[in-house]
Scaffold this motif. Structure first.
Motif, PDB file in Angstrom:
ATOM      1  N   GLY A   1       0.809  -1.209   0.000  1.00  0.00           N
ATOM      2  CA  GLY A   1       0.000   0.000   0.000  1.00  0.00           C
ATOM      3  C   GLY A   1       0.843   1.261   0.000  1.00  0.00           C
ATOM      4  N   PRO A   2       0.286   2.368  -0.472  1.00  0.00           N
ATOM      5  CA  PRO A   2       1.052   3.617  -0.530  1.00  0.00           C
ATOM      6  C   PRO A   2       1.349   4.218   0.831  1.00  0.00           C
ATOM      7  CG  PRO A   2      -1.236   3.992  -1.150  1.00  0.00           C
ATOM      8  CD  PRO A   2      -1.068   2.515  -1.046  1.00  0.00           C
ATOM      9  N   SER A   3       0.578   3.842   1.863  1.00  0.00           N
ATOM     10  CA  SER A   3       0.805   4.398   3.200  1.00  0.00           C
ATOM     11  C   SER A   3       0.090   3.531   4.227  1.00  0.00           C
ATOM     12  CB  SER A   3       0.262   5.828   3.286  1.00  0.00           C
ATOM     13  OG  SER A   3      -1.157   5.822   3.192  1.00  0.00           O
ATOM     14  N   PRO A   4       0.523   3.580   5.497  1.00  0.00           N
ATOM     15  CA  PRO A   4      -0.219   2.869   6.547  1.00  0.00           C
ATOM     16  C   PRO A   4      -1.666   3.340   6.647  1.00  0.00           C
ATOM     17  CG  PRO A   4       1.941   3.530   7.339  1.00  0.00           C
ATOM     18  CD  PRO A   4       1.763   4.192   6.009  1.00  0.00           C
ATOM     19  N   ARG A   5      -1.909   4.623   6.387  1.00  0.00           N
ATOM     20  CA  ARG A   5      -3.268   5.160   6.428  1.00  0.00           C
ATOM     21  C   ARG A   5      -4.143   4.470   5.388  1.00  0.00           C
ATOM     22  NH1 ARG A   5      -5.525  10.519   7.735  1.00  0.00           N
ATOM     23  NH2 ARG A   5      -7.489  10.718   6.579  1.00  0.00           N
ATOM     24  N   PHE A   6      -3.620   4.283   4.186  1.00  0.00           N
ATOM     25  CA  PHE A   6      -4.377   3.617   3.133  1.00  0.00           C
ATOM     26  C   PHE A   6      -4.671   2.173   3.533  1.00  0.00           C
ATOM     27  CE2 PHE A   6      -5.093   1.432  -0.868  1.00  0.00           C
ATOM     28  CZ  PHE A   6      -5.854   2.343  -1.597  1.00  0.00           C
ATOM     29  N   ALA A   7      -3.690   1.502   4.119  1.00  0.00           N
ATOM     30  CA  ALA A   7      -3.893   0.116   4.556  1.00  0.00           C
ATOM     31  C   ALA A   7      -5.006   0.035   5.593  1.00  0.00           C
ATOM     32  CB  ALA A   7      -2.592  -0.443   5.128  1.00  0.00           C
ATOM     33  N   LEU A   8      -5.034   0.975   6.525  1.00  0.00           N
ATOM     34  CA  LEU A   8      -6.093   0.978   7.533  1.00  0.00           C
ATOM     35  C   LEU A   8      -7.451   1.278   6.895  1.00  0.00           C
ATOM     36  CD1 LEU A   8      -4.142   2.792  10.365  1.00  0.00           C
ATOM     37  CD2 LEU A   8      -5.146   0.501  10.523  1.00  0.00           C
ATOM     38  N   GLY A   9      -7.459   2.098   5.845  1.00  0.00           N
ATOM     39  CA  GLY A   9      -8.705   2.342   5.128  1.00  0.00           C
ATOM     40  C   GLY A   9      -9.245   1.074   4.490  1.00  0.00           C
ATOM     41  N   VAL A  10      -8.359   0.291   3.903  1.00  0.00           N
ATOM     42  CA  VAL A  10      -8.767  -0.990   3.328  1.00  0.00           C
ATOM     43  C   VAL A  10      -9.284  -1.917   4.420  1.00  0.00           C
ATOM     44  CG1 VAL A  10      -7.944  -3.058   2.117  1.00  0.00           C
ATOM     45  CG2 VAL A  10      -7.192  -0.793   1.358  1.00  0.00           C
ATOM     46  N   VAL A  11      -8.649  -1.889   5.588  1.00  0.00           N
ATOM     47  CA  VAL A  11      -9.106  -2.695   6.724  1.00  0.00           C
ATOM     48  C   VAL A  11     -10.542  -2.348   7.091  1.00  0.00           C
ATOM     49  CG1 VAL A  11      -8.809  -3.057   9.210  1.00  0.00           C
ATOM     50  CG2 VAL A  11      -6.828  -3.134   7.701  1.00  0.00           C
ATOM     51  N   ALA A  12     -10.845  -1.060   7.183  1.00  0.00           N
ATOM     52  CA  ALA A  12     -12.191  -0.638   7.571  1.00  0.00           C
ATOM     53  C   ALA A  12     -13.225  -1.050   6.528  1.00  0.00           C
ATOM     54  CB  ALA A  12     -12.222   0.875   7.785  1.00  0.00           C
ATOM     55  N   VAL A  13     -12.902  -0.882   5.257  1.00  0.00           N
ATOM     56  CA  VAL A  13     -13.832  -1.300   4.201  1.00  0.00           C
ATOM     57  C   VAL A  13     -14.031  -2.816   4.234  1.00  0.00           C
ATOM     58  CG1 VAL A  13     -14.203  -1.417   1.709  1.00  0.00           C
ATOM     59  CG2 VAL A  13     -13.277   0.671   2.730  1.00  0.00           C
ATOM     60  N   ALA A  14     -12.944  -3.554   4.413  1.00  0.00           N
ATOM     61  CA  ALA A  14     -13.021  -5.017   4.428  1.00  0.00           C
ATOM     62  C   ALA A  14     -13.777  -5.545   5.645  1.00  0.00           C
ATOM     63  CB  ALA A  14     -11.619  -5.612   4.406  1.00  0.00           C
ATOM     64  N   SER A  15     -13.850  -4.763   6.722  1.00  0.00           N
ATOM     65  CA  SER A  15     -14.471  -5.235   7.956  1.00  0.00           C
ATOM     66  C   SER A  15     -15.909  -5.695   7.770  1.00  0.00           C
ATOM     67  CB  SER A  15     -14.429  -4.126   9.022  1.00  0.00           C
ATOM     68  OG  SER A  15     -13.110  -3.821   9.387  1.00  0.00           O
ATOM     69  N   VAL A  16     -16.647  -5.018   6.890  1.00  0.00           N
ATOM     70  CA  VAL A  16     -18.064  -5.347   6.710  1.00  0.00           C
ATOM     71  C   VAL A  16     -18.271  -6.420   5.644  1.00  0.00           C
ATOM     72  CG1 VAL A  16     -18.750  -3.034   7.426  1.00  0.00           C
ATOM     73  CG2 VAL A  16     -18.472  -3.523   4.989  1.00  0.00           C
ATOM     74  N   MET A  17     -17.179  -6.964   5.094  1.00  0.00           N
ATOM     75  CA  MET A  17     -17.297  -7.906   3.986  1.00  0.00           C
ATOM     76  C   MET A  17     -16.901  -9.326   4.363  1.00  0.00           C
ATOM     77  SD  MET A  17     -16.044  -5.524   0.819  1.00  0.00           S
ATOM     78  CE  MET A  17     -16.991  -6.526  -0.320  1.00  0.00           C
ATOM     79  N   ILE A  18     -16.589  -9.550   5.626  1.00  0.00           N
ATOM     80  CA  ILE A  18     -16.144 -10.871   6.068  1.00  0.00           C
ATOM     81  C   ILE A  18     -17.323 -11.781   6.383  1.00  0.00           C
ATOM     82  CG2 ILE A  18     -14.721 -12.123   7.712  1.00  0.00           C
ATOM     83  CD1 ILE A  18     -13.140 -10.176   5.988  1.00  0.00           C
ATOM     84  N   SER A  19     -18.283 -11.262   7.108  1.00  0.00           N
ATOM     85  CA  SER A  19     -19.407 -12.069   7.597  1.00  0.00           C
ATOM     86  C   SER A  19     -20.609 -11.963   6.669  1.00  0.00           C
ATOM     87  CB  SER A  19     -19.802 -11.587   8.998  1.00  0.00           C
ATOM     88  OG  SER A  19     -21.025 -12.157   9.413  1.00  0.00           O
ATOM     89  N   PRO A  20     -21.409 -13.037   6.561  1.00  0.00           N
ATOM     90  CA  PRO A  20     -22.658 -12.933   5.792  1.00  0.00           C
ATOM     91  C   PRO A  20     -23.680 -12.044   6.481  1.00  0.00           C
ATOM     92  CG  PRO A  20     -22.524 -15.071   6.898  1.00  0.00           C
ATOM     93  CD  PRO A  20     -21.187 -14.408   7.065  1.00  0.00           C
ATOM     94  N   TYR A  21     -23.494 -11.798   7.774  1.00  0.00           N
ATOM     95  CA  TYR A  21     -24.446 -10.977   8.525  1.00  0.00           C
ATOM     96  C   TYR A  21     -23.877  -9.579   8.674  1.00  0.00           C
ATOM     97  CZ  TYR A  21     -28.077  -9.789  11.878  1.00  0.00           C
ATOM     98  OH  TYR A  21     -29.153  -9.204  12.504  1.00  0.00           O
ATOM     99  N   ALA A  22     -24.221  -8.706   7.741  1.00  0.00           N
ATOM    100  CA  ALA A  22     -23.814  -7.301   7.793  1.00  0.00           C
ATOM    101  C   ALA A  22     -24.936  -6.477   7.189  1.00  0.00           C
ATOM    102  CB  ALA A  22     -22.516  -7.080   7.033  1.00  0.00           C
ATOM    103  N   TYR A  23     -25.356  -5.457   7.914  1.00  0.00           N
ATOM    104  CA  TYR A  23     -26.493  -4.630   7.496  1.00  0.00           C
ATOM    105  C   TYR A  23     -26.024  -3.232   7.106  1.00  0.00           C
ATOM    106  CZ  TYR A  23     -30.688  -7.382   8.573  1.00  0.00           C
ATOM    107  OH  TYR A  23     -31.710  -8.298   8.550  1.00  0.00           O
ATOM    108  N   ASP A  24     -26.968  -2.452   6.539  1.00  0.00           N
ATOM    109  CA  ASP A  24     -26.655  -1.080   6.158  1.00  0.00           C
ATOM    110  C   ASP A  24     -26.283  -0.233   7.372  1.00  0.00           C
ATOM    111  OD1 ASP A  24     -29.221  -1.115   7.187  1.00  0.00           O
ATOM    112  OD2 ASP A  24     -30.193  -0.337   5.389  1.00  0.00           O
ATOM    113  N   TYR A  25     -26.726  -0.601   8.563  1.00  0.00           N
ATOM    114  CA  TYR A  25     -26.339   0.168   9.748  1.00  0.00           C
ATOM    115  C   TYR A  25     -24.897  -0.108  10.170  1.00  0.00           C
ATOM    116  CZ  TYR A  25     -28.020  -4.160  12.027  1.00  0.00           C
ATOM    117  OH  TYR A  25     -28.246  -5.470  12.386  1.00  0.00           O
ATOM    118  N   ASP A  26     -24.225  -1.065   9.521  1.00  0.00           N
ATOM    119  CA  ASP A  26     -22.801  -1.283   9.758  1.00  0.00           C
ATOM    120  C   ASP A  26     -21.931  -0.425   8.841  1.00  0.00           C
ATOM    121  OD1 ASP A  26     -23.061  -3.313  11.774  1.00  0.00           O
ATOM    122  OD2 ASP A  26     -23.617  -4.731  10.194  1.00  0.00           O
TER     123      ASP A  26
END
Length: 416
Positions: free
Chosen positions: A296-321
């Motif tokens: 990644g271009p920066s640690p900040r960008f990597a953490l951004g990818v982490v946050a986006v990926a957080s809601v994509m791991i589980s089948p149970y994720a709603y719009d309020y997440d």
């Protein structure tokens, strides 16, 4: 066009201030309106289950000494029907005991007051965290995520709390790993949303954070065992098995879900096929995290990818997440300006905005047509949010593979 429109919000401090004030006023209006309706008609007005209504029942059962019954769907259904005073929508209870413990004090307040206090605290925590991360991009992120924040406020859900915790982890990961570990440990209240962050902490070898997170989970588990009794864990595990069947039968509001499972299931795939699609998407999300750490271009960008990926791991994720994705976008924006073209940035903004607004718009449509989001139409309505986030993940992977550089180059500069 969308890129220019949204990024013009940052053209001047005056414009940013105006947009921020307008959005915050609208969010406050939603909170006040819902509090008034709950005060006037109770948490169950309109014959619909409000998420916070379930929270309040659980808080009350803690003081009555039969919390374990809330993890039995038949028993919890009766509790909800009694509390509503008649027919209403119902939901299973699958939160870990740590979240029950957090809810306990709210039983001491009337439902409307408990809702107001809980939502005000979590909304304030989220907005402060997002403002710290986003900086001059605060107005842009607020505009894109207004629908998700509004629907989270309306239901009294905990998406703002979990997003604030993920945001605190991202703020602290580099320089205050113990605080980052504390935030990660508290995410035990919704552990399926903390997997990507946990992988990041391990990949970056933040051992103080790992130890702190483990200590929080162990200590809170011991406290829950002492307070609720050891049987609470079997009750919780039983509710998870029951909820898995509930999900397999499509009995949740899948059109409001943002997972690959919901998107594929609503598109016509059988439950098994949708499940394997979810596994594949979760794998890609974790690959994106690893790739962002390594190239990644920066640690900040990597953490951004982490946050986006957080809601994509589980089948149970709603719009309020989705407020968690707001943290991710705020982290990604500085690097996206150089990594992505205006068209690519516009596509990312549009897809995230679609995921944010879709559930809210469909709920309003179904409510107007049927007097509630139920019946055959609810089961046939596509889950577009999941598809939108899948494309966003694919675009982030493409940007990482196309433009990113190895960690050695990123940290020490181009070789001579």
């Amino acid at each position: 066009m969308l890129t220019a429109t949204l990024e013009q919000l940052q053209a001047s401090p005056r414009k940013r201030t105006i947009y921020v004030r307008v959005i915050l006023t609208l969010l406050a209006a939603v909170l006040v309106f819902k509090t008034f309706r709950f005060f006037e008609d109770g948490l169950w007005y309109g014959g619909q289950t409000t998420d916070f209504a379930a929270f309040h029942i659980v808080a009350q059962r803690i003081w009555l000494g039969d919390l374990d019954l809330t993890y039995q769907f038949a028993s919890f259904t009766k509790m909800q029907l009694v509390a509503a005073g008649g027919t209403t929508g119902v939901m299973p209870w699958t939160y870990p005991p740590q979240f029950d413990l957090l809810l306990a004090p709210f039983a001491l307040l009337p439902g409307w007051a408990a809702y107001f206090v809980f939502t005000t605290i979590t909304l304030t925590a989220y907005l402060m965290t997002l403002r710290t991360i986003a900086g001059n991009n605060f107005a842009l992120v607020l505009v894109i995520f207004f629908p998700a924040i509004a629907i989270t406020i309306a239901g009294g859900q905990n998406g703002l709390l979990t997003a604030a915790l993920i945001g605190l982890l991202c703020i602290s990961a580099e320089r205050r790993p113990v605080l980052a570990g504390l935030a990660l440990g508290v995410m035990v209240i919704k552990p399926h949303l903390a997997i990507a962050a946990g992988v990041y902490i391990l990949l970056t070898r933040r051992w103080p954070a790992v130890l702190m997170a483990a200590a929080v989970v162990v200590a809170s588990s011991l406290i829950c065992t002492l307070v609720f009794g050891p049987q609470i864990w079997m009750a919780w595990l039983g509710s998870i098995r029951e909820a898995a069947g509930y999900l397999e039968e499509g009995r949740y509001q899948l059109f409001r879900m943002i997972s690959a499972y919901a998107a594929l299931y609503q598109a016509g795939l059988p439950a098994a096929g949708a499940f394997w699609g979810q596994i594949a998407m979760a794998g890609l999300a974790l690959v994106a995290v690893a790739l962002a750490v390594a190239r990644g271009p920066s640690p900040r960008f990597a953490l951004g990818v982490v946050a986006v990926a957080s809601v994509m791991i589980s089948p149970y994720a709603y719009d309020y997440d989705l407020p968690i994705v707001g943290i991710g976008l705020a982290l990604l924006l500085p690097d996206l300006a150089s990594l992505a073209s205006p068209r690519e940035r516009g596509a990312i903004y549009g897809l995230i905005l679609l995921a944010n607004a879709y559930g809210l718009l469909q709920s309003a449509r179904l409510s107007a047509e049927n007097g509630g989001a139920s019946g055959l139409q609810r089961y046939m309505t596509p889950a577009v949010g999941g598809f939108a986030l899948m494309v966003v993940l694919a675009m982030l992977l493409w940007l990482l593979l196309r433009d990113a550089k190895p960690a050695a180059v990123r940290l020490h500069g181009e070789p001579a």
